[in-house]
Design an enzyme around this catalytic site. Structure first.
Site, mmCIF file in Angstrom:
data_model
loop_
_atom_site.group_PDB
_atom_site.id
_atom_site.type_symbol
_atom_site.label_atom_id
_atom_site.label_comp_id
_atom_site.label_asym_id
_atom_site.label_seq_id
_atom_site.Cartn_x
_atom_site.Cartn_y
_atom_site.Cartn_z
ATOM 1 N N SER A 336 77.700 -14.956 1.653
ATOM 2 C CA SER A 336 78.734 -15.902 1.230
ATOM 3 C C SER A 336 79.494 -16.500 2.415
ATOM 4 O O SER A 336 79.991 -17.627 2.325
ATOM 5 C CB SER A 336 79.721 -15.216 0.287
ATOM 6 N N THR A 389 83.971 -16.602 0.463
ATOM 7 C CA THR A 389 83.847 -18.013 0.073
ATOM 8 C C THR A 389 85.153 -18.776 0.249
ATOM 9 O O THR A 389 85.172 -19.816 0.914
ATOM 10 C CB THR A 389 83.325 -18.128 -1.367
ATOM 11 N N GLU A 498 85.845 -21.173 -7.264
ATOM 12 C CA GLU A 498 84.717 -20.234 -7.197
ATOM 13 C C GLU A 498 84.683 -19.310 -8.406
ATOM 14 O O GLU A 498 85.669 -18.670 -8.755
ATOM 15 C CB GLU A 498 84.794 -19.382 -5.929
ATOM 16 N N HIS A 507 74.689 -8.132 -7.973
ATOM 17 C CA HIS A 507 74.610 -6.948 -7.110
ATOM 18 C C HIS A 507 74.556 -5.659 -7.924
ATOM 19 O O HIS A 507 73.898 -4.690 -7.525
ATOM 20 C CB HIS A 507 75.814 -6.898 -6.167
#
Length: 608
Positions: A336, A389, A498, A507
């Site tokens: 990221s 991010t 985001e 993940h």
């Protein structure tokens, strides 16, 4: 049993059937032709298989394990490969076959003449009866006999530790019915399906009918010879088969062990906004740009959301499409930090680096370039505000883990508005700096006054900016709505939004987690599209920094909102990600290009 054809195990598509309410565990897993494993018994037992199969031959008074008589080996006896391992299991787990108390059965296929073979087996096991007598020991291993069985009229002559594998075309009188442990039949009597694609409807009907027939008689059901593919395992579970057989124990374990986290159903459905397209792909100069980044979101994640939302996504109503190649300078799959930096600065860099090129020289990011023109910038995230991010749009550091440094860089940055979590990570010095610098600080979304035009930080507790599953609610759409109210006063704005935790679901290899986050992100996309239509000078871009998990969609039913997936990894991948755009200059985002080109296309929207 009959040998299975060696079908390749792969990620395959299933035909749809209603997912069963029955909960499957490893207790329903059957290791077919187990003796052909590199480590017979132990490979399956290490995975807590509920059933393990051994084919036995009586030769010169010894019981050997082999599929065919030509395969008999003097070292591969039933006693060595199965009896002694069972005894070891009981010694290791204090009187149980498995530590957690899970049951175990041995399915023993009699390959030679039934009566003498069973007599030899009974003689062998009599000294060890304590391990196999379930009437005396509930934890005992259940022995089920199949293959060349003695006549049904002789079953009562044999020890009560022996149960029998029945057939659907046989009738069992009350005197022996309690000795029938299951009903089994060859899969190819009903279907020629190879486990790829879908079963044809007529064969599916036959397969379902025989399972239902056996259940109506009160017996558990098992197929032998069914394809050893993930698609077939899922299909048999969907149809309610009681034993799921495999030639690949670790593969079936993966399916059984992870079904709860790879299946999604009955999630809340949201309505989508219908865009007007009045300003879409026009050449007028953009006053505002809303960049929406779904962290770790590939096309599979997006279509998973589409399926769960029963065939509707705001995202899929955007008509201008592109494809972004996400590789970083030093890695095939970016992270990221490098992915965010490529978008925010136009420079590809090394993984872990924020706001610097690959030589670790700071490079200007979009908010810094727009500020001198009087264009305000903001960030909204569903994680800590110092995450990689958001930090890519205000920070400059070699390491994304430099949280304290990034927090102070945020304070000194050109970011006019920041909304996210991480209140607990703000140190006392930074809080004082916020106050002394004239930044308005809120730690509650409800008290945020959008009427003020000063720099604003809305930093909430991580307990508020948590996962959707843990109750984050409509935080993201509310934050976006309020941010648009505040930023829309002036010469224009740039806002990065985001969906941070879609990546976390990948993940974690947790499809339900991932899809809930994707649906929340899509609701925010609808809010952005609605604003763009009302404003007519706003460009909306939706993309991702990278893909996470290599998600494959195995099965689903869009009309019912359920789906099943499979994860290739718990890490990032190098798969290109989609770019969707709407509004003025959205046509600039068509095509296939490197991720750092998004930076230049965003500036081009402003006429830069």
């Amino acid at each position: 049993m009959k040998k299975l054809l060696p079908w390749v195990s792969a990620v395959l598509l299933l035909s749809n059937a209603q997912a069963q309410d029955k909960q499957y565990t490893m207790a329903q897993a059957h290791s077919h032709n187990d003796y052909e494993r590199a480590t017979p018994f132990y490979a399956a037992a290490a995975l807590n298989f509920g059933s393990i199969e051994a084919d036995i031959h009586l030769q010169n008074g010894v019981l050997y394990v082999a599929h065919d008589s030509r395969d008999i080996d003097p070292f591969r006896t039933f006693e060595a490969l199965y009896l002694q391992p069972v005894i070891r299991q009981f010694a290791l787990y204090k009187g149980k076959p498995y530590a957690d108390g899970s049951p175990l059965q041995l399915l023993i296929d009699l390959k030679t003449e039934g009566t003498p073979t069973l007599q030899a087996l009974q003689t062998l096991l009599t000294p060890y009866k304590q391990y196999f007598d379930r009437k005396a020991n509930p934890n005992a291993v259940k022995i089920v006999l199949s293959g060349n069985l003695p006549p049904m009229s002789d079953w009562q002559k044999f020890d009560q530790i022996f149960y029998f594998d029945g057939r659907p075309d046989s009738t069992y009188p009350a005197s022996v019915k309690d000795r029938v442990a299951m009903i089994s039949v060859s899969f190819d009597h009903y279907s020629r399906w190879n486990g790829k694609g879908t079963m044809i409807p007529s064969e599916l009907q036959k397969v379902k009918a025989v399972i239902d027939q056996v259940h109506q008689l009160g017996f558990p059901f098992r197929f032998w010879g069914a394809p050893s593919t993930k698609s077939c395992y899922f299909k048999l579970m969907d149809l309610g088969a009681d034993w799921i057989g495999t030639d690949y124990p670790s593969e079936l374990y993966d399916v059984m062990h992870n079904t709860a986290t790879t299946t999604v159903s009955n999630l809340p459905v949201h309505n989508v906004y219908t865009p007007t397209y009045a300003s879409d792909a026009t050449n007028i100069k953009s006053k505002n740009v809303i960049l929406m980044i779904g962290d770790g979101t590939g096309l599979a994640q997006q279509f998973a959301g589409y399926t769960a939302n029963k065939g509707a996504l705001n995202l899929f109503l955007m008509k201008q499409l592109g494809l972004s190649k996400t590789q970083s300078v030093d890695n095939y799959h970016t992270d990221s930090a490098a992915g965010g930096t490529a978008i925010s600065s136009g420079h590809k860099t090394n993984n872990g680096v924020i706001g610097q090129d690959n030589t670790y020289v700071a490079v200007p990011v979009i908010p810094e370039l727009l500020a001198p023109k009087g264009i305000k910038s903001g960030v909204i995230v569903t994680e800590e505000i110092t995450g990689a991010t958001p930090a890519s749009f205000y920070g400059h550091t070699r390491s994304r883990d430099s949280v304290a440094t990034l927090a102070h860089q945020l304070l000194k940055s050109n970011i006019q508005l920041a909304v996210g979590g991480g209140k607990e990570q703000l140190d006392a010095e930074l809080r004082e700096s916020l106050t002394s610098s004239g930044v308005i600080f809120y730690d509650n979304l409800d008290t945020w006054n959008t009427g003020k035009n000063e720099r604003t930080m809305v930093i909430l507790s991580d307990k508020v900016v948590t996962t959707m599953r843990n109750g984050r609610g409509n935080y993201l759409t509310t934050a976006l709505r309020k941010a648009l109210q505040q930023l829309s006063k002036g010469k224009g704005f740039f806002l990065m939004v985001e969906g941070s935790r879609i990546d976390n679901g990948g993940h974690s290899n947790d499809l339900d987690y991932l899809v809930r986050e994707m649906l929340d992100f899509d609701e925010a996309i609808g809010e952005a599209l609605k604003f763009a239509d009302a404003d007519k000078q706003t460009t909306v871009i939706v993309t991702a920094d990278h893909e996470t998990s290599g998600l494959a969609l195995m099965d689903g039913e869009i009309s019912k909102g359920w789906l099943r997936g499979h994860f290739a990894t718990n890490d990032h991948t190098g798969i290109p990600v989609m770019v969707f755009a709407y509004g003025p200059n959205s046509q600039l985002f068509r095509g296939v290009y490197e991720n750092n080109e998004i930076f230049r296309k965003i500036l081009a929207c402003y006429g830069k």
